[in-house]
Write an enzyme that holds these catalytic residues in place. Structure first.
Site, PDB file in Angstrom:
ATOM      1  N   GLU A 292       0.850  -1.196   0.000  1.00  0.00           N
ATOM      2  CA  GLU A 292       0.000   0.000   0.000  1.00  0.00           C
ATOM      3  C   GLU A 292       0.878   1.236   0.000  1.00  0.00           C
ATOM      4  O   GLU A 292       2.028   1.206   0.439  1.00  0.00           O
ATOM      5  CB  GLU A 292      -0.954   0.003   1.205  1.00  0.00           C
TER       6      GLU A 292
ATOM      7  N   ARG B  75       1.873  -2.062  12.205  1.00  0.00           N
ATOM      8  CA  ARG B  75       1.112  -3.059  11.438  1.00  0.00           C
ATOM      9  C   ARG B  75       0.536  -2.467  10.151  1.00  0.00           C
ATOM     10  O   ARG B  75      -0.546  -2.829   9.716  1.00  0.00           O
ATOM     11  CB  ARG B  75       0.018  -3.704  12.288  1.00  0.00           C
TER      12      ARG B  75
ATOM     13  N   CYS C 210       7.613  -0.821  -2.410  1.00  0.00           N
ATOM     14  CA  CYS C 210       8.817  -1.641  -2.577  1.00  0.00           C
ATOM     15  C   CYS C 210      10.002  -1.200  -1.732  1.00  0.00           C
ATOM     16  O   CYS C 210      10.700  -2.050  -1.160  1.00  0.00           O
ATOM     17  CB  CYS C 210       9.215  -1.715  -4.047  1.00  0.00           C
TER      18      CYS C 210
ATOM     19  N   HIS D 208      11.873   0.733  -8.695  1.00  0.00           N
ATOM     20  CA  HIS D 208      11.478  -0.532  -8.055  1.00  0.00           C
ATOM     21  C   HIS D 208      12.697  -1.226  -7.467  1.00  0.00           C
ATOM     22  O   HIS D 208      13.670  -1.516  -8.172  1.00  0.00           O
ATOM     23  CB  HIS D 208      10.773  -1.474  -9.037  1.00  0.00           C
TER      24      HIS D 208
ATOM     25  N   ASP E  51      11.247 -10.796  -4.171  1.00  0.00           N
ATOM     26  CA  ASP E  51      10.539  -9.523  -4.267  1.00  0.00           C
ATOM     27  C   ASP E  51       9.259  -9.630  -3.450  1.00  0.00           C
ATOM     28  O   ASP E  51       8.405 -10.476  -3.737  1.00  0.00           O
ATOM     29  CB  ASP E  51      10.222  -9.226  -5.740  1.00  0.00           C
TER      30      ASP E  51
END
Length: 292
Positions: free
Chosen positions: A59, A84, A89, A129, A144
């Protein structure tokens, strides 16, 4: 398909002050609900990867709400473990890399250019990324945990160009000189996810990529509510008001949500502690018109 070991009592983990990332491993393993062995092996790598993507959702709500995203170790641990929350990435794979190194894996980060949903002849994209390369017995593996609804659910061999089946899609890595092209077989078509440079970047390159992803006006994370989670049974993807569920048996479901329903799935499906200040972004997402 890789063998995933059954959960067994964990091997002792050194959490002394002299250990790398002192205290990180017990907190991380509790966060992802992992109780299996802890050792630098392929089976453990695969089990950790599967547990991570099932427990810690992808997210980027902070980017959408205008909050700064700090990819420093303390900030990531406080957010993804203590709070939490999920992340994207740089947060997810940055945490995973430190965990693997603390266990004793020979691991390093790589940067790549996202090509997902782009034609092959599209102009180059920025290097935004991050992934992890792990060496096991001299063989390179791609790990990943931070690529949204198309995240590889298990490690991928980087020295083979053959299709690699997983519980979800098949993946393929093709090397072109110093670049690896990673693709997934989706709806009978190989679709490129990203292209990776072979040389580990300096830390400043992660900071620059994180700034672009979280703050640049062209970043889609600044304009869309995006969340994803992958379990052994299904993939869940939220894009603004559209929730897509893809089961491993091939069935899929797509439905459009109200603002209240978006809040509910963020909590119940994506396991996020929904915050009151997210509500304006959620209400905007509920009225979005999604093309494609």
């Amino acid at each position: 398909m890789l063998h995933y070991p059954a959960a067994t009592p964990s091997d002792p983990v050194d959490a002394s002050d002299d250990a790398p990332e002192a205290g990180l491993l017990p907190r991380y393993l509790a966060r992802i609900g992992y109780k299996g062995p802890v050792a630098p092996t392929l089976d453990v790598l695969a089990a950790l990867q599967a547990a991570h993507i099932a427990a810690i959702p992808f997210e980027a709500i902070d980017a959408l709400t205008g909050a700064a995203i700090d990819i420093g170790a303390d900030a990531v641990d406080a957010k993804l473990i203590g709070g939490r929350r999920g992340g994207y990435c740089f947060e997810q794979n940055g945490l995973f890399l430190r965990v693997l190194q603390a266990i004793g894996f020979e691991a390093e980060g790589l940067l790549g250019r996202v090509r997902w949903m782009l034609p092959d002849d599209a102009p180059p994209t920025p290097r935004t990324h991050m992934v992890v390369r792990v060496m096991l017995a001299g063989r390179p593996w791609l790990a990943d945990v931070g690529f949204g609804a198309a995240v590889p659910p298990q490690p991928l061999a980087m020295d083979s160009e053959e299709a690699q089946p997983t519980r979800h899609e098949s993946y393929r890595i093709v090397r072109h000189g110093d670049v690896w092209q990673v693709a997934a077989l989706i709806e009978a078509e190989w679709r490129t996810l990203y292209r990776l440079d072979s040389v580990p970047p300096p830390a400043i390159d992660y900071e620059l990529g994180n700034w672009y992803t979280s703050a640049h006006p062209d970043s889609h994370f600044r304009h869309q509510l995006i969340a994803a989670r992958t379990t052994a049974e299904a993939r869940y993807g939220l894009r603004d008001n559209r929730l897509t569920t893809r089961l491993v048996d091939g069935r899929s479901d797509r439905r459009y949500l109200t603002a209240d329903e978006i809040e509910r799935v963020l909590s119940e499906i994506f396991l996020l502690p929904v915050r009151p200040h997210w509500r304006p972004a959620i209400e905007r997402a509920a009225t979005a018109e999604i093309v494609g």
